[in-house]
Scaffold this active site. Sequence first.
Site, short mmCIF file in Angstrom:
data_model
loop_
_atom_site.label_atom_id
_atom_site.label_comp_id
_atom_site.label_asym_id
_atom_site.label_seq_id
_atom_site.Cartn_x
_atom_site.Cartn_y
_atom_site.Cartn_z
N GLN A 109 3.12 -0.44 6.30
CA GLN A 109 1.65 -0.44 6.27
C GLN A 109 1.12 -1.81 6.70
O GLN A 109 1.62 -2.86 6.26
CB GLN A 109 1.20 -0.11 4.85
CG GLN A 109 -0.27 0.03 4.63
CD GLN A 109 -0.56 0.39 3.17
OE1 GLN A 109 -0.68 -0.48 2.32
NE2 GLN A 109 -0.64 1.68 2.88
N LYS B 162 7.62 9.50 -7.87
CA LYS B 162 7.22 10.58 -6.96
C LYS B 162 8.27 10.84 -5.89
O LYS B 162 8.61 11.98 -5.60
CB LYS B 162 5.88 10.25 -6.30
CG LYS B 162 5.42 11.37 -5.34
CD LYS B 162 4.04 11.11 -4.76
CE LYS B 162 3.63 12.26 -3.83
NZ LYS B 162 2.27 12.04 -3.26
N HIS B 163 8.80 9.78 -5.29
CA HIS B 163 9.70 9.92 -4.14
C HIS B 163 11.15 9.59 -4.46
O HIS B 163 12.07 10.31 -4.08
CB HIS B 163 9.21 9.04 -2.99
CG HIS B 163 7.82 9.32 -2.53
ND1 HIS B 163 7.49 10.46 -1.82
CD2 HIS B 163 6.66 8.63 -2.69
CE1 HIS B 163 6.20 10.45 -1.55
NE2 HIS B 163 5.67 9.35 -2.07
N PHE C 175 2.60 0.32 -8.62
CA PHE C 175 2.90 0.86 -7.29
C PHE C 175 4.36 1.28 -7.20
O PHE C 175 4.70 2.39 -6.78
CB PHE C 175 2.56 -0.20 -6.26
CG PHE C 175 2.73 0.21 -4.82
CD1 PHE C 175 2.63 1.53 -4.40
CD2 PHE C 175 2.97 -0.76 -3.85
CE1 PHE C 175 2.77 1.88 -3.06
CE2 PHE C 175 3.11 -0.42 -2.51
CZ PHE C 175 3.01 0.90 -2.12
N HIS D 195 5.35 0.66 2.39
CA HIS D 195 4.62 1.62 1.57
C HIS D 195 5.61 2.45 0.78
O HIS D 195 5.45 2.64 -0.43
CB HIS D 195 3.73 2.52 2.43
CG HIS D 195 2.85 3.43 1.61
ND1 HIS D 195 1.85 4.19 2.16
CD2 HIS D 195 2.84 3.73 0.29
CE1 HIS D 195 1.25 4.90 1.21
NE2 HIS D 195 1.85 4.64 0.05
N HIS E 270 5.16 4.36 -9.23
CA HIS E 270 4.69 5.57 -8.54
C HIS E 270 5.67 5.98 -7.44
O HIS E 270 6.02 7.16 -7.33
CB HIS E 270 3.31 5.33 -7.95
CG HIS E 270 2.87 6.39 -6.99
ND1 HIS E 270 2.36 7.62 -7.41
CD2 HIS E 270 2.87 6.43 -5.63
CE1 HIS E 270 2.08 8.36 -6.35
NE2 HIS E 270 2.38 7.67 -5.26
N GLU E 271 6.09 5.01 -6.64
CA GLU E 271 6.99 5.33 -5.53
C GLU E 271 8.33 5.87 -6.03
O GLU E 271 8.88 6.82 -5.46
CB GLU E 271 7.20 4.10 -4.65
CG GLU E 271 5.98 3.69 -3.86
CD GLU E 271 5.49 4.79 -2.92
OE1 GLU E 271 6.30 5.32 -2.16
OE2 GLU E 271 4.30 5.13 -2.98
#
Length: 227
Positions: free
Chosen positions: A35, A119-120, A112, A62, A115-116
Amino acid sequence: MQPSIMLLLLLPLLLFSAPSISTAQDFDFFYFVLQWPGSYCDTKQSCCYPTAGKPAADFGIHGLWPNYADGSYPSNCDSGNAYDASQIGDLMGSMRSKWPSLACPSGDGSTFWRHEWEKHGTCSESVLDQHAYFQAALRLRSQVNLLQILQNAGIRPDGGFYSVRGISSAIRSGIGFEPGVECNVDDAGNRQLYQVYVCVDATGKRLIECPVLPTSKCSSRVEFPPF
């Protein structure tokens, strides 16, 4: 011994061992997404610098996102495997510089990164544990120096407008594979270079040609804003 009897004796052993020899993946490849911070901040929503200070004027990570070849993707695969900063203590210095968060309110990046991972990252557990997941992304960031590649092609974050075709061509020449280029809109309504998607094999190590590219949301010429 009769063949039929031998088969009966071996069958339970074969059934018991079958799960352990399976190497099937629950995803096909990764998107490695970089990003441009100037484009994240140059919107109506604006941005907040991390508590460590303004990041370098360079592409930041990102995420590293498991995907399927049809364009869909798994997410939030294991709620029981929460983000644990203690597992990546040796990576924190690199995380702060290469994977900063520009979201508001300001933070140290942990929200952050959590979350990464949740989620991933949890969807890549079949090949990468938490430490290996973040380490893989950092290694890929060292391998893919987008800003240098673009500047070598005369494409600089100077507020000028550049063709998306030229941006894609420069990146392809630099890494050997077609990238996905995504744009967003600044507060004046201009399309600008926002994110670049590079595809990686399911081990998280090797760049590959993308099975599918994301929607670009770009016009033919886009701004490359300063940061």
